[in-house]
Design an enzyme around this catalytic site. Structure first.
Site, mmCIF file in Angstrom:
data_model
loop_
_atom_site.group_PDB
_atom_site.id
_atom_site.type_symbol
_atom_site.label_atom_id
_atom_site.label_comp_id
_atom_site.label_asym_id
_atom_site.label_seq_id
_atom_site.Cartn_x
_atom_site.Cartn_y
_atom_site.Cartn_z
ATOM 1 N N GLU A 85 0.798 -1.224 0.000
ATOM 2 C CA GLU A 85 0.000 0.000 0.000
ATOM 3 C C GLU A 85 0.834 1.279 0.000
ATOM 4 O OE1 GLU A 85 0.012 -1.537 4.321
ATOM 5 O OE2 GLU A 85 -0.033 -2.357 2.294
ATOM 6 N N HIS A 109 6.497 -9.274 -4.930
ATOM 7 C CA HIS A 109 5.069 -9.414 -5.194
ATOM 8 C C HIS A 109 4.733 -8.408 -6.275
ATOM 9 C CE1 HIS A 109 0.857 -10.033 -4.968
ATOM 10 N NE2 HIS A 109 0.558 -9.016 -4.177
#
Length: 334
Positions: A85, A109
């Protein structure tokens, strides 16, 4: 078509000999990958915000953490291991302008690269090396002489040299000891999100909460419901982990196995599978990514409120009490 899997003999660690690797973020994956690479003889620098707990952890492990901008500027391979985030904003503020042609921009990721929050400038290839295990396991298996299986992917237009450097990196963290599976940014990102939402976190959490509530509402003691619907889940998951569904069914009673075959399909129905497909579509189209990005830009109010609420559910209150009675559990209370 079987997956392409690389092992130690497919990777040349010497390709990293004259390269500087920046690990940006010294959290779960950061601390493990940085230490493993250093132990493999690589030149590793760490980018971490001063004053944070992870900054002090990096210092205690013998690193001299640098500001994110400086670490990115000094490195040839820059691996962003910050929380999903915050990656997009930090990339734009502190990393993007430090990159130069020939650099390789990495992640473990693919969320931000795949959904366009991190876009490499011209001449910078993107690379993903993703261990399929938490950082503490990546580190402990490496120290034992083993390695956690990993994934590797290169971005569109990336050169074969980038793939070879990625394999060298994977070898440096121990991944090629366990096997490194060739994938794509899209496949890694979308399957990872789907697994989290449908099974590993979302699906399991809701199944446990609903089963617990069903027993308590029927008049059974909450403590009994906790043991049957949450505590003993670990025993079953461990059997899955060791030998798949067949080994679990071999290990439990015939009564349990019969209940598995005859009642499980009544819980996971055609309606459930239709919802799984809907969730997968939301991931593939970017709907979930947009939702999560906007939630964080607003300060994550719904996310934080839900987190607070669920920490005080009856199953959590009962669980804290029962775990305190089981001294063999290294209880982790938030």
């Amino acid at each position: 078509m079987p997956a392409k899997i690389y092992y130690d003999n497919d990777a040349d660690l010497s390709l990293l000999k004259n390269k500087t690797i920046a690990i940006l973020g010294y959290g779960s994956q950061g601390h493990a990958q940085a230490q493993n690479l250093r132990d493999s003889g690589c030149n590793v620098i760490v980018g971490q915000r001063p004053g944070s707990a992870n900054y002090e952890l990096a210092v205690s492990h013998g690193f001299e953490p640098l500001p994110i901008e400086e670490a990115a500027r000094r490195a040839d391979l820059i691996n962003i291991l910050l929380p999903d985030e915050v990656q997009g904003d930090i990339y734009k503020q502190s990393i993007r302008d430090q990159l130069r042609p020939g650099n390789i921009l990495m992640c473990s990721h693919g969320f931000n690269v795949h959904f366009g929050q991190v876009e490499a400038p011209q001449g910078v290839d993107t690379l993903l090396v993703a261990p399929k295990g938490p950082g503490h396991l990546v580190r402990s298996e490496f120290e034992k002489g083993g390695g956690v299986p990993s994934l590797i992917a290169v971005g569109e237009g990336a050169s074969d040299t980038t793939l070879q450097l990625g394999l060298a990196y994977a070898k440096g963290i121990g991944g090629t000891r366990g096997g490194v599976i060739h994938t794509t940014f899209a496949e890694e990102t979308e399957t990872d999100l789907f697994g989290e939402q449908v099974v590993l976190c979302g699906g399991v959490s809701e199944l446990v909460k609903s089963a617990f509530a069903t027993l308590v509402e029927a008049g059974y003691q909450p403590e009994m419901a906790y043991f049957e619907c949450l505590h003993e889940l670990k025993l079953i998951v461990d059997l899955f982990y060791q030998g798949g569904l067949s080994y679990m069914r071999y290990s439990v009673s015939n009564t349990a196995e019969y209940g598995d075959y005859t009642r499980g399909p009544r819980i996971i129905t055609d309606q459930t599978r239709a919802e799984m497909k809907k969730i997968l579509n939301e991931i593939q189209t970017g709907q979930f990514a947009r939702e999560w990005i906007l939630e964080n830009r607003a300060g994550a109010p719904a996310f934080k409120a839900t987190r607070r609420r669920d920490r005080n559910l009856q199953i959590e209150v009962v669980g804290r009490k029962l775990r305190s009675l089981m001294k063999w559990i290294a209880a982790k209370e938030v």
